[in-house]
Motif scaffolding. Structure first.
Motif, PDB file in Angstrom:
ATOM      1  N   GLY A  62      49.939  36.415  32.937  1.00 59.91           N
ATOM      2  CA  GLY A  62      50.929  36.336  33.995  1.00 59.91           C
ATOM      3  C   GLY A  62      50.619  35.298  35.061  1.00 59.91           C
ATOM      4  O   GLY A  62      49.677  34.501  34.935  1.00 59.91           O
ATOM      5  N   ALA A  63      51.393  35.315  36.131  1.00 59.67           N
ATOM      6  CA  ALA A  63      51.304  34.301  37.195  1.00 59.67           C
ATOM      7  C   ALA A  63      49.909  34.258  37.810  1.00 59.67           C
ATOM      8  O   ALA A  63      49.290  35.291  38.047  1.00 59.67           O
ATOM      9  CB  ALA A  63      52.337  34.599  38.278  1.00 59.67           C
ATOM     10  N   TYR A  92      42.800  39.096  41.282  1.00 58.92           N
ATOM     11  CA  TYR A  92      42.344  40.489  41.299  1.00 58.92           C
ATOM     12  C   TYR A  92      43.486  41.457  41.545  1.00 58.92           C
ATOM     13  O   TYR A  92      43.551  42.537  40.941  1.00 58.92           O
ATOM     14  CB  TYR A  92      41.272  40.667  42.380  1.00 58.92           C
ATOM     15  CG  TYR A  92      40.531  41.975  42.274  1.00 58.92           C
ATOM     16  CD1 TYR A  92      39.418  42.085  41.444  1.00 58.92           C
ATOM     17  CD2 TYR A  92      40.951  43.089  42.996  1.00 58.92           C
ATOM     18  CE1 TYR A  92      38.742  43.279  41.334  1.00 58.92           C
ATOM     19  CE2 TYR A  92      40.270  44.289  42.892  1.00 58.92           C
ATOM     20  CZ  TYR A  92      39.174  44.390  42.052  1.00 58.92           C
ATOM     21  OH  TYR A  92      38.503  45.587  41.934  1.00 58.92           O
ATOM     22  N   GLU A  93      44.428  41.081  42.407  1.00 56.01           N
ATOM     23  CA  GLU A  93      45.496  42.003  42.779  1.00 56.01           C
ATOM     24  C   GLU A  93      46.477  42.273  41.638  1.00 56.01           C
ATOM     25  O   GLU A  93      47.241  43.252  41.683  1.00 56.01           O
ATOM     26  CB  GLU A  93      46.265  41.466  43.996  1.00 56.01           C
ATOM     27  CG  GLU A  93      46.951  40.131  43.792  1.00 56.01           C
ATOM     28  CD  GLU A  93      46.040  38.937  44.066  1.00 56.01           C
ATOM     29  OE1 GLU A  93      46.559  37.814  44.139  1.00 56.01           O
ATOM     30  OE2 GLU A  93      44.804  39.156  44.197  1.00 56.01           O
ATOM     31  N   ARG A  94      46.465  41.442  40.598  1.00 58.00           N
ATOM     32  CA  ARG A  94      47.387  41.645  39.483  1.00 58.00           C
ATOM     33  C   ARG A  94      46.899  42.713  38.512  1.00 58.00           C
ATOM     34  O   ARG A  94      47.639  43.168  37.648  1.00 58.00           O
ATOM     35  CB  ARG A  94      47.606  40.335  38.716  1.00 58.00           C
ATOM     36  CG  ARG A  94      48.376  39.278  39.489  1.00 58.00           C
ATOM     37  CD  ARG A  94      48.777  38.143  38.556  1.00 58.00           C
ATOM     38  NE  ARG A  94      49.600  38.616  37.466  1.00 58.00           N
ATOM     39  CZ  ARG A  94      50.915  38.791  37.520  1.00 58.00           C
ATOM     40  NH1 ARG A  94      51.557  38.547  38.649  1.00 58.00           N
ATOM     41  NH2 ARG A  94      51.586  39.206  36.481  1.00 58.00           N
ATOM     42  N   TYR A 105      39.173  38.603  29.867  1.00 56.16           N
ATOM     43  CA  TYR A 105      39.840  38.446  31.156  1.00 56.16           C
ATOM     44  C   TYR A 105      38.884  38.839  32.283  1.00 56.16           C
ATOM     45  O   TYR A 105      38.240  39.883  32.226  1.00 56.16           O
ATOM     46  CB  TYR A 105      41.100  39.310  31.214  1.00 56.16           C
ATOM     47  CG  TYR A 105      42.233  38.755  30.373  1.00 56.16           C
ATOM     48  CD1 TYR A 105      42.894  37.597  30.768  1.00 56.16           C
ATOM     49  CD2 TYR A 105      42.636  39.377  29.196  1.00 56.16           C
ATOM     50  CE1 TYR A 105      43.924  37.068  30.009  1.00 56.16           C
ATOM     51  CE2 TYR A 105      43.664  38.864  28.434  1.00 56.16           C
ATOM     52  CZ  TYR A 105      44.307  37.700  28.847  1.00 56.16           C
ATOM     53  OH  TYR A 105      45.327  37.172  28.085  1.00 56.16           O
ATOM     54  N   VAL A 106      38.787  37.971  33.284  1.00 58.84           N
ATOM     55  CA  VAL A 106      37.907  38.196  34.432  1.00 58.84           C
ATOM     56  C   VAL A 106      38.755  38.216  35.697  1.00 58.84           C
ATOM     57  O   VAL A 106      39.408  37.212  36.035  1.00 58.84           O
ATOM     58  CB  VAL A 106      36.829  37.092  34.539  1.00 58.84           C
ATOM     59  CG1 VAL A 106      35.952  37.326  35.758  1.00 58.84           C
ATOM     60  CG2 VAL A 106      35.988  37.028  33.272  1.00 58.84           C
ATOM     61  N   ARG A 107      38.778  39.332  36.380  1.00 60.30           N
ATOM     62  CA  ARG A 107      39.513  39.427  37.638  1.00 60.30           C
ATOM     63  C   ARG A 107      38.697  38.783  38.758  1.00 60.30           C
ATOM     64  O   ARG A 107      37.493  39.005  38.864  1.00 60.30           O
ATOM     65  CB  ARG A 107      39.821  40.888  37.965  1.00 60.30           C
ATOM     66  CG  ARG A 107      40.717  41.560  36.949  1.00 60.30           C
ATOM     67  CD  ARG A 107      40.800  43.054  37.191  1.00 60.30           C
ATOM     68  NE  ARG A 107      41.486  43.361  38.443  1.00 60.30           N
ATOM     69  CZ  ARG A 107      41.485  44.575  39.007  1.00 60.30           C
ATOM     70  NH1 ARG A 107      40.796  45.568  38.438  1.00 60.30           N
ATOM     71  NH2 ARG A 107      42.148  44.786  40.127  1.00 60.30           N
ATOM     72  N   SER A 108      39.354  37.987  39.568  1.00 66.16           N
ATOM     73  CA  SER A 108      38.641  37.250  40.608  1.00 66.16           C
ATOM     74  C   SER A 108      39.389  37.316  41.935  1.00 66.16           C
ATOM     75  O   SER A 108      40.614  37.174  41.973  1.00 66.16           O
ATOM     76  CB  SER A 108      38.474  35.785  40.197  1.00 66.16           C
ATOM     77  OG  SER A 108      37.881  35.029  41.231  1.00 66.16           O
ATOM     78  N   ARG A 109      38.642  37.555  43.018  1.00 68.90           N
ATOM     79  CA  ARG A 109      39.212  37.534  44.362  1.00 68.90           C
ATOM     80  C   ARG A 109      39.150  36.140  44.986  1.00 68.90           C
ATOM     81  O   ARG A 109      39.656  35.922  46.078  1.00 68.90           O
ATOM     82  CB  ARG A 109      38.456  38.518  45.272  1.00 68.90           C
ATOM     83  CG  ARG A 109      38.713  39.986  44.950  1.00 68.90           C
ATOM     84  CD  ARG A 109      38.106  40.875  46.039  1.00 68.90           C
ATOM     85  NE  ARG A 109      38.483  42.264  45.881  1.00 68.90           N
ATOM     86  CZ  ARG A 109      37.788  43.165  45.198  1.00 68.90           C
ATOM     87  NH1 ARG A 109      36.671  42.792  44.573  1.00 68.90           N
ATOM     88  NH2 ARG A 109      38.200  44.416  45.125  1.00 68.90           N
ATOM     89  N   ARG A 110      38.512  35.208  44.305  1.00 64.78           N
ATOM     90  CA  ARG A 110      38.370  33.856  44.854  1.00 64.78           C
ATOM     91  C   ARG A 110      39.697  33.111  44.780  1.00 64.78           C
ATOM     92  O   ARG A 110      40.449  33.238  43.822  1.00 64.78           O
ATOM     93  CB  ARG A 110      37.292  33.086  44.085  1.00 64.78           C
ATOM     94  CG  ARG A 110      35.921  33.738  44.167  1.00 64.78           C
ATOM     95  CD  ARG A 110      34.900  32.956  43.360  1.00 64.78           C
ATOM     96  NE  ARG A 110      33.625  33.642  43.317  1.00 64.78           N
ATOM     97  CZ  ARG A 110      32.696  33.578  44.247  1.00 64.78           C
ATOM     98  NH1 ARG A 110      32.910  32.839  45.326  1.00 64.78           N
ATOM     99  NH2 ARG A 110      31.558  34.232  44.118  1.00 64.78           N
TER     100      ARG A 110
END
Length: 293
Positions: A62-63, A92-94, A105-110
Motif C-alpha cells: 500500500g501507500a 508503521y501506522e499502516r 515486511y519491516v514496519r518503520s517509524r522513520r
C-alpha cells in the motif's frame, strides 16, 4: 499506469480508472491477466521478473511502502549482494501487510522518502539500516565497504546519514568502519588489515599500489610496507574464491610476475586475518614490518 509499474496494478487503481470488478474478473478468468494477491493484478502472464516481484511486494503493502535494505541497494546498482528474499519498508501506522512468499515486511517509524521506480529507499539509509539490523557485524561492515568501493555513495554521505538516522543500533561500530573506509580501505579484508595493525602496533600499510608486472600489465597490490633495509614487503589477501583451482593458478602467476629482488611477496587468507590476526602480525614483524610511529 500498469505500464509504469512493471505491468502490475492494484484493484483500487483499476477502480479509480473506471474498470468494474466484473471486467477485471473476466480478464483474469480468460487468462489475459493474472491475480497475484487479493489486491494486486498483473496485466502480463507468466513468471514475474525480479523488478516485477519488487513492484508486487510494494503495491501489496500500500501507500508509502518502498523497497529497503539490500533490495533497495541492488535496485540502486549494488553488485554481488543479492538476496532472494525481498525487504520492503512500510509506514508503521499502516500496520503489517498480509504475508507474501519471499517478502519480508519491516514496519518503520522513520520518515524516509522513496526514489526511483520501483519505489525504494535511498542507498545510504538502506545499507545503514540493514547493517544495524543484521546479526553479523562483518556482513554489516562488508556492505558499507562495498557501496563505497562500487562508487554508489561516499564515506561522507554514509556518515551524514548515520547522524540523521540516530539513534541506530551499533552506530559506534558502523562509524569506525566508515572512518576506516574513508581512510582508504576499499574492502573488508583491507579493513581487517588496518584493524590488525592498530591492535598489534604495526605501521599502517600503503594500499592498492599500482605496479607493472614482468609483462608490462598494470597490477594493484593489496598492502605494502617499506622495510628499513630499503626493500618492500607486499601482503596479498586471498578471499574464498582464491581457493578455486583456476584463481589459485592465476594468483601464483601474478605473484611471480610481480616479484623482484627488492620486493618480498607474502600471502594470507581473509579467514586468518579475521580469526588469527596475531599470527599474521607476528609473521609480518619477523619479516621486518616496522612499528607504528
Amino acid at each position: 499506469m500498469a505500464g509504469a509499474q512493471g505491468g502490475l496494478i492494484t484493484r483500487a487503481q483499476l477502480a479509480e480508472a473506471g474498470m468494474t470488478r466484473w471486467s477485471v474478473a473476466h480478464r483474469i478468468a480468460s487468462e489475459r491477466w493474472q491475480l497475484l494477491s487479493p489486491t494486486v493484478v498483473a496485466t502480463t502472464t507468466g513468471e514475474l521478473g525480479e523488478e516485477q516481484r519488487v513492484w508486487h511486494a510494494v503495491l501489496h503493502a500500500g501507500a508509502g511502502a518502498m523497497a529497503g535494505a539490500l533490495t533497495a541497494a541492488s535496485l540502486s546498482g549494488l553488485q554481488n549482494w543479492h538476496r532472494d528474499e525481498l525487504t520492503v519498508l512500510v509506514p508503521y501506522e499502516r500496520g503489517r501487510p498480509s504475508a507474501l512468499s519471499g517478502v519480508r515486511y519491516v514496519r518503520s517509524r522513520r520518515s524516509l522518502c522513496s526514489v526511483g521506480s520501483p519505489p525504494r529507499c535511498r542507498i545510504e539509509p538502506a545499507v545503514l539500516l540493514f547493517a544495524a539490523a543484521d546479526r553479523s557485524e562483518r556482513t554489516a561492515q562488508g556492505v558499507l565497504a562495498a557501496v563505497v568501493q562500487q562508487q554508489l555513495t561516499s564515506s561522507q554521505s554514509l556518515l551524514d546519514w548515520l547522524d540523521r538516522l540516530a539513534p541506530l543500533r551499533r552506530a559506534a561500530t558502523l562509524r569506525r568502519a566508515i572512518e576506516d573506509i574513508e581512510g582508504g580501505a576499499q574492502s573488508l579484508a583491507e579493513m581487517d588489515v588496518r584493524r590488525m595493525c592498530r591492535s598489534f602496533g604495526l605501521a599502517i600499510p600503503i594500499r592498492q599500489v599500482k605496479r607493472r608486472d614482468a609483462d608490462g600489465r598494470v597490477r594493484y597490490t593489496d598492502c605494502e610496507w617499506r622495510l628499513r633495509d630499503g626493500r618492500t614487503l607486499v601482503l596479498e589477501v586471498d578471499g574464498g574464491f582464491h581457493m578455486e583451482a583456476e584463481h589459485w593458478e592465476d594468483d601464483l602467476a601474478r605473484q611471480r610476475a610481480l616479484a623482484a629482488t627488492d620486493r618480498i611477496i607474502v600471502r594470507c587468507t581473509a579467514r586468518e586475518l579475521r580469526d588469527e590476526p596475531e599470527k599474521v602480525a607476528r609473521d609480518l614483524v619477523a619479516l621486518g614490518v616496522p612499528a607504528a610511529a
